[in-house]
Write an enzyme that holds these catalytic residues in place. Sequence first.
Site, mmCIF file in Angstrom:
data_model
loop_
_atom_site.group_PDB
_atom_site.id
_atom_site.type_symbol
_atom_site.label_atom_id
_atom_site.label_comp_id
_atom_site.label_asym_id
_atom_site.label_seq_id
_atom_site.Cartn_x
_atom_site.Cartn_y
_atom_site.Cartn_z
ATOM 1 N N SER A 170 41.156 -86.269 -17.221
ATOM 2 C CA SER A 170 40.686 -84.931 -17.590
ATOM 3 C C SER A 170 41.926 -84.080 -17.861
ATOM 4 C CB SER A 170 39.912 -84.342 -16.412
ATOM 5 O OG SER A 170 39.714 -82.955 -16.570
ATOM 6 N N TYR A 229 38.156 -82.477 -7.368
ATOM 7 C CA TYR A 229 38.118 -83.099 -8.700
ATOM 8 C C TYR A 229 39.529 -83.194 -9.270
ATOM 9 C CZ TYR A 229 36.468 -83.621 -13.611
ATOM 10 O OH TYR A 229 36.229 -84.043 -14.905
HETATM 11 P P1 NAD Z 1 27.592 -86.885 -17.012
HETATM 12 O O1 NAD Z 1 27.089 -86.221 -15.779
HETATM 13 O O2 NAD Z 1 26.879 -86.660 -18.305
HETATM 14 O O3 NAD Z 1 27.668 -88.480 -16.784
HETATM 15 C C1 NAD Z 1 28.198 -89.026 -15.605
HETATM 16 C C2 NAD Z 1 27.518 -90.357 -15.351
HETATM 17 O O4 NAD Z 1 28.111 -90.937 -14.179
HETATM 18 C C3 NAD Z 1 26.009 -90.215 -15.059
HETATM 19 O O5 NAD Z 1 25.271 -91.140 -15.831
HETATM 20 C C4 NAD Z 1 25.907 -90.515 -13.575
HETATM 21 O O6 NAD Z 1 24.661 -91.090 -13.206
HETATM 22 C C5 NAD Z 1 27.078 -91.475 -13.383
HETATM 23 N N1 NAD Z 1 27.495 -91.568 -11.987
HETATM 24 C C6 NAD Z 1 27.707 -90.544 -11.116
HETATM 25 N N2 NAD Z 1 28.018 -91.042 -9.912
HETATM 26 C C7 NAD Z 1 28.011 -92.398 -10.028
HETATM 27 C C8 NAD Z 1 28.252 -93.466 -9.121
HETATM 28 N N3 NAD Z 1 28.536 -93.248 -7.836
HETATM 29 N N4 NAD Z 1 28.179 -94.727 -9.589
HETATM 30 C C9 NAD Z 1 27.855 -94.986 -10.883
HETATM 31 N N5 NAD Z 1 27.588 -94.021 -11.773
HETATM 32 C C10 NAD Z 1 27.678 -92.737 -11.351
HETATM 33 O O7 NAD Z 1 29.125 -86.465 -17.111
HETATM 34 P P2 NAD Z 1 30.219 -86.603 -18.278
HETATM 35 O O8 NAD Z 1 30.615 -85.232 -18.634
HETATM 36 O O9 NAD Z 1 29.783 -87.551 -19.322
HETATM 37 O O10 NAD Z 1 31.424 -87.226 -17.433
HETATM 38 C C11 NAD Z 1 31.909 -88.547 -17.627
HETATM 39 C C12 NAD Z 1 33.360 -88.595 -17.189
HETATM 40 O O11 NAD Z 1 34.138 -87.717 -18.022
HETATM 41 C C13 NAD Z 1 33.608 -88.145 -15.749
HETATM 42 O O12 NAD Z 1 34.578 -88.973 -15.154
HETATM 43 C C14 NAD Z 1 34.136 -86.737 -15.913
HETATM 44 O O13 NAD Z 1 34.932 -86.330 -14.834
HETATM 45 C C15 NAD Z 1 34.930 -86.893 -17.189
HETATM 46 N N6 NAD Z 1 35.215 -85.625 -17.877
HETATM 47 C C16 NAD Z 1 34.205 -84.829 -18.334
HETATM 48 C C17 NAD Z 1 34.513 -83.631 -18.970
HETATM 49 C C18 NAD Z 1 33.454 -82.708 -19.503
HETATM 50 O O14 NAD Z 1 33.810 -81.616 -19.954
HETATM 51 N N7 NAD Z 1 32.171 -83.086 -19.515
HETATM 52 C C19 NAD Z 1 35.850 -83.265 -19.129
HETATM 53 C C20 NAD Z 1 36.855 -84.099 -18.653
HETATM 54 C C21 NAD Z 1 36.513 -85.297 -18.024
#
Ligand code: NAD
Length: 264
Positions: free
Chosen positions: A147, A160
């Site tokens: 991130s 985080y």
């Molecule tokens: P999201 O909530 O849409 O998807 C996250 C997924 O992870 C979900 O399907 C959830 O069920 C799954 N998950 C959660 N806990 C879990 C576990 N213990 N075991 C297996 N699966 C699990 O979120 P997203 O925004 O798509 O995030 C995906 C990744 O991207 C994360 O690592 C997040 O930190 C990172 N990220 C997101 C952003 C953003 O702005 N959305 C920015 C930087 C990084």
Amino acid sequence: MAEHSKRRLADKVAVVTGAASGIGRQIALAMAAEGAIVGIADINAGGAQDVEGEIRKAGGRAEAIHMDVRIERMVDDGINGFAAKHGRLDVAVANAGIQHLDTIADVSFEHWKDMLAVHLDGSFLTACAALRYMVPAKRGSIIFMGSIHSYMASEKKGPYVAAKHGIVGLCRAIAKENGRHGIRANTICPGFVRTPLIEFQLPLLAKERGVSEEEVVQGFLRYTVDGEYTTMAELAELAVFLAAFPTNLFNGQSIGASHGIHML
Ligand code: NAD
């Protein structure tokens, strides 16, 4: 689906954690469209099955894997079973993630531990399971989801931020140890992406700051070069690129993918 002859991941075997939603789902769709057989690993079993169905309907190959990335046995069994069935594992994307908003002074130890368990333990366990297939095969690409918070901090996101910084260290250590075995490990560091993980924060932050959700969005995007969200499609394209790249040119790297919020 991409034309067969031009597919960048033709017949590769890839597993993506957190693939039932958001960025992981988009990466899974993109890898399947490029010819990979994709393991859709998620704690949300129903959501993973939906993504499997979506990929199959489009003519791709995918298998839902019920997996809580915090639990060693589930990660090992899930990745072992999938890789053994297909006789190889070429790509592992450690993407599963959660968010929790609290100051370091107020966050409970339980929430702290859970944040580290999902992001850091989950990335470690996914990478370890993948390496068991990749090292003997002398090939593989491990992609971590970092991130902008792998390199900077924001208020109320301390656990985080700590977890995402840790992922970069894990990635670099894996690259050092395994580059000579033909294995690459890199971290994608996205900015703000409009997924459920971000959506849930908007009303909370708007209420707390006494502003509209639109103003919270403006605050998020103020430091980009163009006022734009990072998109899931952009990140999926980057993940396919890293998965398909043939040499060690990128190994142990953090790829800033944030429309310029943080420039690495
Ligand atoms: P999201 O909530 O849409 O998807 C996250 C997924 O992870 C979900 O399907 C959830 O069920 C799954 N998950 C959660 N806990 C879990 C576990 N213990 N075991 C297996 N699966 C699990 O979120 P997203 O925004 O798509 O995030 C995906 C990744 O991207 C994360 O690592 C997040 O930190 C990172 N990220 C997101 C952003 C953003 O702005 N959305 C920015 C930087 C990084």
